[in-house]
Design a protein around this motif. Structure first.
Motif, mmCIF file in Angstrom:
data_model
loop_
_atom_site.group_PDB
_atom_site.id
_atom_site.type_symbol
_atom_site.label_atom_id
_atom_site.label_comp_id
_atom_site.label_asym_id
_atom_site.label_seq_id
_atom_site.Cartn_x
_atom_site.Cartn_y
_atom_site.Cartn_z
ATOM 1 N N LYS A 118 30.802 43.316 -6.041
ATOM 2 C CA LYS A 118 30.315 42.568 -7.216
ATOM 3 C C LYS A 118 31.458 42.187 -8.148
ATOM 4 C CE LYS A 118 26.355 45.567 -6.796
ATOM 5 N NZ LYS A 118 26.366 47.031 -7.024
ATOM 6 N N SER A 119 32.677 42.329 -7.663
ATOM 7 C CA SER A 119 33.834 42.026 -8.512
ATOM 8 C C SER A 119 33.823 40.572 -8.968
ATOM 9 C CB SER A 119 35.121 42.292 -7.725
ATOM 10 O OG SER A 119 36.238 41.829 -8.455
ATOM 11 N N SER A 120 34.286 40.364 -10.205
ATOM 12 C CA SER A 120 34.406 38.990 -10.699
ATOM 13 C C SER A 120 35.623 38.291 -10.067
ATOM 14 C CB SER A 120 34.531 39.001 -12.220
ATOM 15 O OG SER A 120 35.728 39.665 -12.576
ATOM 16 N N ALA A 121 36.486 39.050 -9.410
ATOM 17 C CA ALA A 121 37.620 38.434 -8.710
ATOM 18 C C ALA A 121 37.178 38.147 -7.270
ATOM 19 C CB ALA A 121 38.831 39.367 -8.719
ATOM 20 N N PRO A 122 37.049 36.872 -6.907
ATOM 21 C CA PRO A 122 36.503 36.546 -5.585
ATOM 22 C C PRO A 122 37.343 37.102 -4.429
ATOM 23 C CG PRO A 122 37.296 34.559 -6.706
ATOM 24 C CD PRO A 122 37.351 35.673 -7.703
ATOM 25 N N GLU A 123 38.667 37.224 -4.643
ATOM 26 C CA GLU A 123 39.512 37.765 -3.556
ATOM 27 C C GLU A 123 39.075 39.197 -3.248
ATOM 28 O OE1 GLU A 123 40.384 36.818 -6.642
ATOM 29 O OE2 GLU A 123 42.511 36.263 -6.738
ATOM 30 N N LEU A 124 38.779 39.939 -4.323
ATOM 31 C CA LEU A 124 38.398 41.343 -4.129
ATOM 32 C C LEU A 124 36.975 41.484 -3.595
ATOM 33 C CD1 LEU A 124 39.673 43.562 -7.082
ATOM 34 C CD2 LEU A 124 40.043 43.892 -4.632
ATOM 35 N N SER A 125 36.070 40.670 -4.106
ATOM 36 C CA SER A 125 34.684 40.816 -3.654
ATOM 37 C C SER A 125 34.571 40.421 -2.183
ATOM 38 C CB SER A 125 33.728 40.009 -4.529
ATOM 39 O OG SER A 125 34.025 38.636 -4.427
ATOM 40 N N GLY A 126 35.356 39.430 -1.771
ATOM 41 C CA GLY A 126 35.330 39.014 -0.372
ATOM 42 C C GLY A 126 35.872 40.114 0.531
ATOM 43 N N LEU A 127 36.986 40.678 0.091
ATOM 44 C CA LEU A 127 37.607 41.765 0.855
ATOM 45 C C LEU A 127 36.632 42.952 0.968
ATOM 46 C CD1 LEU A 127 41.230 42.990 0.056
ATOM 47 C CD2 LEU A 127 39.438 44.532 0.800
ATOM 48 N N ALA A 128 35.991 43.274 -0.152
ATOM 49 C CA ALA A 128 35.088 44.430 -0.169
ATOM 50 C C ALA A 128 33.865 44.193 0.722
ATOM 51 C CB ALA A 128 34.657 44.737 -1.597
ATOM 52 N N ALA A 129 33.379 42.948 0.730
ATOM 53 C CA ALA A 129 32.187 42.649 1.531
ATOM 54 C C ALA A 129 32.472 42.899 3.009
ATOM 55 C CB ALA A 129 31.770 41.196 1.326
ATOM 56 N N LYS A 130 33.685 42.609 3.423
ATOM 57 C CA LYS A 130 34.052 42.836 4.817
ATOM 58 C C LYS A 130 34.277 44.333 5.055
ATOM 59 C CE LYS A 130 37.443 41.389 8.288
ATOM 60 N NZ LYS A 130 38.285 42.593 8.413
ATOM 61 N N ALA A 131 35.016 44.955 4.145
ATOM 62 C CA ALA A 131 35.390 46.358 4.346
ATOM 63 C C ALA A 131 34.188 47.296 4.292
ATOM 64 C CB ALA A 131 36.430 46.769 3.303
ATOM 65 N N ILE A 132 33.201 46.959 3.494
ATOM 66 C CA ILE A 132 32.093 47.910 3.334
ATOM 67 C C ILE A 132 31.299 48.060 4.633
ATOM 68 C CG2 ILE A 132 30.311 46.320 2.453
ATOM 69 C CD1 ILE A 132 29.596 48.630 0.452
ATOM 70 N N LYS A 133 31.304 47.030 5.439
ATOM 71 C CA LYS A 133 30.617 47.140 6.741
ATOM 72 C C LYS A 133 31.304 48.208 7.586
ATOM 73 C CE LYS A 133 29.234 42.338 6.829
ATOM 74 N NZ LYS A 133 29.899 41.071 7.107
ATOM 75 N N GLU A 134 32.627 48.181 7.561
ATOM 76 C CA GLU A 134 33.377 49.182 8.327
ATOM 77 C C GLU A 134 33.171 50.570 7.717
ATOM 78 O OE1 GLU A 134 36.975 46.005 9.409
ATOM 79 O OE2 GLU A 134 37.301 47.507 7.849
ATOM 80 N N VAL A 135 33.271 50.636 6.406
ATOM 81 C CA VAL A 135 33.256 51.946 5.750
ATOM 82 C C VAL A 135 31.866 52.586 5.802
ATOM 83 C CG1 VAL A 135 33.590 53.122 3.539
ATOM 84 C CG2 VAL A 135 35.289 51.487 4.362
ATOM 85 N N SER A 136 30.814 51.795 5.836
ATOM 86 C CA SER A 136 29.508 52.454 5.937
ATOM 87 C C SER A 136 29.386 53.122 7.305
ATOM 88 C CB SER A 136 28.347 51.501 5.643
ATOM 89 O OG SER A 136 28.413 50.409 6.481
ATOM 90 N N TYR A 137 30.012 52.530 8.306
ATOM 91 C CA TYR A 137 30.050 53.214 9.600
ATOM 92 C C TYR A 137 30.930 54.476 9.538
ATOM 93 C CZ TYR A 137 31.393 54.550 14.233
ATOM 94 O OH TYR A 137 31.667 55.317 15.340
ATOM 95 N N HIS A 138 32.087 54.376 8.889
ATOM 96 C CA HIS A 138 32.962 55.553 8.776
ATOM 97 C C HIS A 138 32.217 56.711 8.100
ATOM 98 C CE1 HIS A 138 36.632 52.604 8.289
ATOM 99 N NE2 HIS A 138 35.993 52.441 9.436
ATOM 100 N N ALA A 139 31.525 56.362 6.990
ATOM 101 C CA ALA A 139 30.858 57.401 6.200
ATOM 102 C C ALA A 139 29.763 58.067 7.030
ATOM 103 C CB ALA A 139 30.285 56.798 4.928
ATOM 104 N N GLN A 140 29.104 57.272 7.849
ATOM 105 C CA GLN A 140 28.060 57.836 8.699
ATOM 106 C C GLN A 140 28.674 58.749 9.769
ATOM 107 O OE1 GLN A 140 25.723 54.807 10.662
ATOM 108 N NE2 GLN A 140 24.837 56.361 12.008
ATOM 109 N N TYR A 141 29.749 58.280 10.338
ATOM 110 C CA TYR A 141 30.416 59.051 11.397
ATOM 111 C C TYR A 141 30.934 60.384 10.858
ATOM 112 C CZ TYR A 141 33.985 60.224 14.911
ATOM 113 O OH TYR A 141 34.746 60.865 15.853
ATOM 114 N N SER A 142 31.618 60.344 9.713
ATOM 115 C CA SER A 142 32.195 61.592 9.216
ATOM 116 C C SER A 142 31.097 62.531 8.712
ATOM 117 C CB SER A 142 33.254 61.323 8.145
ATOM 118 O OG SER A 142 32.732 60.563 7.082
ATOM 119 N N ALA A 143 30.027 61.974 8.124
ATOM 120 C CA ALA A 143 28.916 62.831 7.682
ATOM 121 C C ALA A 143 28.283 63.520 8.896
ATOM 122 C CB ALA A 143 27.873 62.010 6.928
ATOM 123 N N GLU A 144 28.114 62.775 9.970
ATOM 124 C CA GLU A 144 27.529 63.380 11.181
ATOM 125 C C GLU A 144 28.378 64.534 11.690
ATOM 126 O OE1 GLU A 144 25.257 59.380 12.798
ATOM 127 O OE2 GLU A 144 26.970 60.161 13.947
#
Ligand SMILES: [Fe+2]
Ligand SMILES: [Fe+2]
Lengths: 254, 323
Positions: A118-144
């Motif tokens: 939700k960053s007001s800086a589009p460069e950051l919000s774009g980067l985060a939108a891509k990264a969060i897909k990866e990180v939600s998998y990481h978080a699930q994997y490490s929690a498991e």
């Protein structure tokens, strides 16, 4: 008021430092995992994190007046210039130590990225939108893995509890609001880390409970300093290894 | 006797007609053994082969090169997985195969018993070692055992990618600073002869070749594959300004191939016997990972059992609050 490019670069560099250092740590597992499938899975996470580090560093380097690149930022700064949290530079230890560290960080990283989408800086919000897909998998994997090992055998349970106890004092720093965070937050570019704590603690406590582990007390003494360039002894060694070639052959291109 | 004889005959005729043998098909005991040995050795080579390159992951000199190397080594682990699965189709378990490796009973490609001493080794391995592996594996895509051939088709695509990436590193280093060029030449000097040895003993010293060819497990001899590799690789070295470390190397107009110098088979024998520079380290690293992973695997098994028991038990018994 607009965020100065210089602050945005510093903020992106700070975000990059965390994922680079953790990715570097994980990459040392490649070829040495407890079973082939997990060796491959952990390497995937290392690949994602180093990929994210590149994206942040590129953002930081973009428009830099002093000719910085992703590689000069990663390879030509000394330990005191790195602004990663202490948690990510701690040694790998055994598989359980690594996965516990990963779980504590991934959960934080997930909420951080969620806010950055939700960053007001589009460069950051774009980067985060891509990264969060990866990180939600990481978080699930490490929690498991935390659940599996916490609730596995007696031995694995005690190993995981001591991993948690050792790492816990390093988690408070994840929610420290630096002056840069405050500046960034004022412009809705990024969250105040302190605002992420409640979600993090709820999620972490839920998983630790499923893992039959005891959540350490919150009021113990906490380790800090990374965000201000005051690191553990481990970072210098990590950098010495990682930066060896560009430092030893400064005129070479790789 | 007569029945066995006719089964063998039919088996050979089936292979001669270019059919693939599948796991449930009848096969001579020796064919089964040969395939299992070859596939498990191949799987072990992929996994042990992760180690020399993993040695440089934490020291890769740029973020891009770190990602490429990490992904490459990870691919090799994936190849190990496919190959263990393919070998399991013949009734041998992955645990058994890995046990044999850890105890030093199983072989893996000797090339991985050489050390990686500078960054250009990451180029030389991709270019020469993956390159030599491809020569062998392209042939194995048509091997007579179906699951092996299919695993190879998948693996070959990735190996040729590795080979290109390795050559790119070499090309880049050879065109770099004098120090980088020296690293590239040093890497070529050290990896050239071991790469030629990867094809195995000379045909004259390779008694099993004839049977493997008849069964179409192999379709080219060691010497044929080695010659193809030399013919393809020498011009690539010349193109980037590196010198192949063989004073006998010469283009032969008559045969249309490169002549090359004698291979030091004594070195080869020593490395196969366990006396190479890194045999002990490689096996020790695999054993260490295995032993240190024991509690993890035990915990995962224990947890899976608990989960099964919970799933089987009535909900009210495990979670009273859910009622
Ligand atoms: Fe491979
Ligand atoms: Fe490969």
């Amino acid at each position: 008021m607009k965020l100065d490019t210089c602050d945005l670069a510093a903020y992106a560099t700070m975000r990059a430092d965390d994922v680079l250092i953790l990715g570097q740590r994980l990459s040392a597992w490649c070829g040495h995992g407890p079973v082939l499938e997990q060796d491959i899975a952990l390497t995937n996470i290392a690949l994602d994190l180093i990929g994210q580090a590149r994206a942040y560093y590129q953002l930081a380097a973009h428009g830099s007046s002093d000719g910085q690149t992703e590689d000069t930022l990663a390879y030509l700064r000394d330990a005191h210039e790195f602004k990663n949290h202490l948690l990510v530079e701690l040694p790998n230890g055994h598989w359980g130590d690594t996965l516990m560290r990963q779980f504590l960080f991934d959960t934080y990283n997930f909420y951080l990225l969620e806010a950055l989408t939700k960053s007001s800086a589009p460069e950051l919000s774009g980067l985060a939108a891509k990264a969060i897909k990866e990180v939600s998998y990481h978080a699930q994997y490490s929690a498991e893995w935390v659940i599996r090992l916490g609730d596995g055998t007696e031995e694995s349970h005690s190993r995981m509890q001591s991993a948690l106890d050792i790492l816990w004092p390093y988690t408070d720093e994840l929610f420290e609001d630096t002056s840069l965070d405050v500046a960034v937050h004022a412009l809705q570019v990024g969250p105040l880390p302190s605002a992420l704590r409640a979600d993090w603690l709820a999620k972490v406590s839920e998983v630790l409970q499923m893992a039959t582990l005891t959540v350490p007390s919150l009021d113990g003494y906490h380790q800090r300093g990374g965000l201000h360039g005051k690191h553990t002894e481990h970072l210098g060694i990590l950098l010495a290894e990682m930066q060896f070639l560009p430092r030893a052959y400064p005129t070479a291109q790789w | 006797m007569g029945e066995e004889f006719s089964l063998e005959h039919r088996f050979q005729a089936y292979i001669d007609a270019e059919n693939k043998i599948e796991p449930k098909d009848w096969m001579p005991e020796n064919y089964r053994k040969t395939i299992v040995r070859q596939m498990s050795q191949h799987a072990h080579s992929e996994v042990v082969g992760m180690l020399p390159e993993a040695n440089w992951i934490t020291r890769a000199p740029s973020l891009r090169s770190k990602l490429i190397l990490l992904a490459k080594v990870q691919d090799e682990g994936g190849h190990g997985l496919y190959l263990y699965s393919a070998a399991e189709t013949l009734g041998v378990s992955r645990e058994q195969m890995i046990d044999d490796l850890l105890q030093g009973k199983a072989k893996y490609s000797s090339i991985f018993n050489y050390p990686t001493l500078n960054w250009a080794d990451m180029g030389a391995i991709g270019w020469l070692v993956d390159g030599a592996a491809i020569a062998n594996q392209v042939m194995l895509c048509r091997t007579s055992y179906g699951p092996y051939a299919r695993a190879m088709v998948r693996i070959c695509k990735e190996e040729s990618f590795h080979q290109r990436q390795g050559y790119e590193i070499m090309m880049h280093m050879a065109a770099g600073t004098p120090e980088q060029k020296a690293m590239a030449q040093d890497a070529l000097n050290r990896w050239w002869w071991p790469a030629l040895m990867m094809f195995g003993p000379a045909d004259a010293a390779s008694p099993n070749t004839a049977q493997s060819m008849a069964w179409k497990i192999k379709r080219k001899t060691n010497d044929e594959l080695r010659q193809e590799f030399v013919d393809k690789t020498v011009p690539q070295a010349t193109f980037i300004g590196l010198t192949v470390p063989d004073s006998h190397l010469k283009w032969n107009e008559v045969t249309g191939h490169y002549d090359f110098g004698p291979i030091d088979w004594e070195e080869f024998t020593q490395v196969v016997k366990g006396n190479g520079p890194c045999n002990k380290e490689r096996l020790a690293a695999r054993n260490k990972a295995h032993q240190e992973g024991q509690w993890v695997r035990d915990a995962a098994t224990a947890f899976a059992k608990k989960q099964q028991a919970r799933a089987a038990a009535p909900v009210s018994a495990t979670n009273p609050s859910a009622a």
